[in-house]
Design an enzyme around this catalytic site. Structure first.
Site, PDB file in Angstrom:
ATOM      1  CB  SER A 240      -0.869  -0.047   1.263  1.00 39.91           C
ATOM      2  OG  SER A 240      -1.587   1.150   1.424  1.00 39.91           O
TER       3      SER A 240
ATOM      4  CE  LYS B 182      -4.716   0.238   0.666  1.00 40.13           C
ATOM      5  NZ  LYS B 182      -5.560  -0.470   1.632  1.00 40.13           N
TER       6      LYS B 182
ATOM      7  CE  LYS C 124      -4.003   3.979   2.186  1.00 38.82           C
ATOM      8  NZ  LYS C 124      -5.231   3.464   2.780  1.00 38.82           N
TER       9      LYS C 124
ATOM     10  CG  ASP D  42      -7.901   2.665   0.683  1.00 36.59           C
ATOM     11  OD1 ASP D  42      -9.048   3.144   0.798  1.00 36.59           O
ATOM     12  OD2 ASP D  42      -7.286   2.138   1.643  1.00 36.59           O
TER      13      ASP D  42
ATOM     14  CD  GLU E  15      -9.139  -0.499   0.641  1.00 33.97           C
ATOM     15  OE1 GLU E  15      -8.209  -0.805  -0.131  1.00 33.97           O
ATOM     16  OE2 GLU E  15      -9.041  -0.575   1.881  1.00 33.97           O
TER      17      GLU E  15
ATOM     18  CG  ASP F 134     -10.669  -0.350   5.130  1.00 30.08           C
ATOM     19  OD1 ASP F 134     -10.982  -0.787   6.252  1.00 30.08           O
ATOM     20  OD2 ASP F 134      -9.536   0.123   4.909  1.00 30.08           O
TER      21      ASP F 134
ATOM     22  CE  LYS G  58      -7.392  -1.785   6.858  1.00 31.00           C
ATOM     23  NZ  LYS G  58      -7.455  -0.328   6.783  1.00 31.00           N
TER      24      LYS G  58
ATOM     25  N   GLY H 282      -4.372  -3.964   6.313  1.00 26.22           N
ATOM     26  CA  GLY H 282      -3.430  -3.745   7.409  1.00 26.22           C
ATOM     27  C   GLY H 282      -3.538  -2.351   7.977  1.00 26.22           C
TER      28      GLY H 282
HETATM   29  O1  OSB Z   1      -7.103   2.034   4.540  1.00 22.53           O
HETATM   30  O2  OSB Z   1      -5.890   0.304   4.482  1.00 22.53           O
HETATM   31  C1  OSB Z   1      -6.082   1.451   4.875  1.00 22.53           C
HETATM   32  C2  OSB Z   1      -2.980   2.495   6.845  1.00 22.53           C
HETATM   33  C3  OSB Z   1      -3.532   3.365   7.756  1.00 22.53           C
HETATM   34  C4  OSB Z   1      -4.875   3.656   7.681  1.00 22.53           C
HETATM   35  C5  OSB Z   1      -5.683   3.044   6.720  1.00 22.53           C
HETATM   36  C6  OSB Z   1      -5.133   2.150   5.825  1.00 22.53           C
HETATM   37  C7  OSB Z   1      -3.752   1.900   5.877  1.00 22.53           C
HETATM   38  C8  OSB Z   1      -3.056   1.027   4.944  1.00 22.53           C
HETATM   39  C9  OSB Z   1      -1.922   0.241   5.488  1.00 22.53           C
HETATM   40  O3  OSB Z   1      -3.303   1.017   3.756  1.00 22.53           O
HETATM   41  C10 OSB Z   1      -1.563  -0.952   4.687  1.00 22.53           C
HETATM   42  C11 OSB Z   1      -0.523  -1.795   5.377  1.00 22.53           C
HETATM   43  O4  OSB Z   1      -0.579  -2.011   6.612  1.00 22.53           O
HETATM   44  O5  OSB Z   1       0.349  -2.274   4.665  1.00 22.53           O
HETATM   45 MG    MG Z   2      -8.449   0.992   3.205  1.00 19.59          MG
END
Ligand code: OSB
Ligand code: MG
Length: 372
Positions: free
Chosen positions: A136, A162, A164, A189, A216, A241, A265, A293
């Site tokens: 991510s 992925k 952001k 995401d 996402e 999520d 999660k 995660g």
């Molecule tokens: O939306 O998945 C999410 C990290 C902090 C808050 C929200 C998210 C995330 C991640 C972390 O995308 C992904 C990882 O732990 O590798």
């Molecule tokens: Mg997410």
């Protein structure tokens, strides 16, 4: 089974690479490790991976610490149980605070698996020997910096990335990554950052042409109707999520067709028992899942790997190796990915030992029922 001693460690670790989402940027993490010791002196570990600030969800490290001390420790200590679900029923009347509960749930599951002499994956019903990991990537200062990160992670062997996104950081970075990596398993995401308006609809219609595996959480967590309407308009699956905190939310998602993929999660859903139930419910409904995660340290990361061994985790999970996040993790051995895959440990429990010396070195506060 009975937990006779509980210890909490608030541990701070720097991230090797700062991470920015639609809501904020972070450079280090403050997670709480839960150590639950039974009458035979066996210890199970869990992680409360709440962000420090209430921007992903409403919890913070401080609220988790407070709820743990005031409600979860008294509920867990001394209770008699045979299965983690029975222990979790002790704190069932505490509403919300899923991250805090998840740390205690995971410690109970680790202890339970160690008591049975099986791996956590086996105790959960996992069947895979390795899981496919994805990375991510946060919002970067510019397109070149983002392309460099994608290159770095694909060079490291990860086949799923992925990105952001947020209003103003969406089509341009996605198109740049897509044209540099035509065959990459790519998804985005938004962490709920888009208002449900025409401008957002235009962005998502354009993203629908980028062959993304999923989009996402485009809209606010509670807005199932907006997600459903968008899903009807797109061919790219929507993944939820933040919207899905319990099984009722998952049933709402299914009933409204508000998403066709689920990010499970452990933290967001309050522990491994619920996560496993969500897996089963999604499997029955034909909805593929993957494990999301929260930048977990090795304790929480190992639990995520174990969960991802279950059969319906058919999409790559956010369980990349420790080195993507930390110079030195709190578990030995660290979690490693080879060619974008992490093997599922076969040793009892989470399959990694906690480096207590390193934990103490990075601990800002502790609680111990044996000292209280
Ligand atoms: O939306 O998945 C999410 C990290 C902090 C808050 C929200 C998210 C995330 C991640 C972390 O995308 C992904 C990882 O732990 O590798
Ligand atoms: Mg997410």
């Amino acid at each position: 089974m009975r937990i006779d001693r509980l210890r909490l460690f608030e541990v701070s670790l720097p991230l090797v690479h700062g991470f920015e989402t639609s809501s904020h940027r972070k450079t280090h993490l403050d997670h709480i490790l839960v150590a639950a010791t039974d009458a035979d002196g066996r210890t199970g570990w869990g992680e409360i991976a709440s962000p420090a600030d209430p921007y992903y969800g409403s919890e913070t490290t401080a609220t988790a610490w407070s709820i743990a001390l005031r409600y979860l420790v008294p509920a867990a200590l001394g209770a008699e149980w045979d299965t983690p679900a029975q222990l979790e029923s002790q704190w069932q009347r505490v509403r919300g605070h899923e991250f805090a509960k998840a740390g205690f749930s995971a410690a109970a599951w680790d202890l339970h698996a160690r008591d049975l002499g099986v791996s956590l994956a086996t105790a959960l019903g996992g069947t895979r020997t390795e899981v496919v990991a994805g990375v991510s990537l946060g919002i970067e200062p510019g397109i070149d910096a983002l392309l460099a990160q994608v290159q770095r992670q694909t060079d490291a062997g990860y086949g799923r990335v992925k990105l952001k996104i947020a209003p103003g950081w969406d089509l341009e970075p996605v198109r740049a990554v897509r044209s540099a990596h035509p065959d990459l398993d790519l998804h985005v995401d938004a962490n709920g950052a888009y208002p449900d308006d025409d401008a957002a609809a235009a962005v998502f219609r354009a993203l629908d042409d980028e062959r993304l595996t999923m989009i996402e959480q485009p809209f606010a967590p509670r807005d199932f109707v907006a997600h459903a309407r968008l899903q009807q308009a797109l061919s790219t699956p929507i993944c939820l999520d933040e919207s899905v905190v319990d099984l009722g939310d998952l049933r709402t998602m299914l009933a409204l067709d508000a998403g066709r993929v689920l990010n499970i999660k452990v933290s967001r859903m309050g522990g491994l028992t619920v996560a496993r139930e969500a897996h089963d419910l999604a499997a029955d409904a034909g909805i593929p899942v993957w494990c999301g995660g929260m930048h977990e340290f090795g304790v929480g990361r190992a639990a995520n790997v174990a969960l991802s061994a279950m059969p319906n985790f058919v999409l790559p999970s956010d369980v990349s190796g420790s080195d993507k996040y930390f110079a030195r993790d709190v578990v030995v051995p660290a979690i490693v990915a080879h060619a974008g895959r992490v093997s599922v440990p076969t040793a009892p429990g989470i399959g990694h030992e906690v480096d207590e010396e390193w934990v103490r070195h990075n601990t800002s506060r502790t609680f111990d029922t044996a000292a209280a």
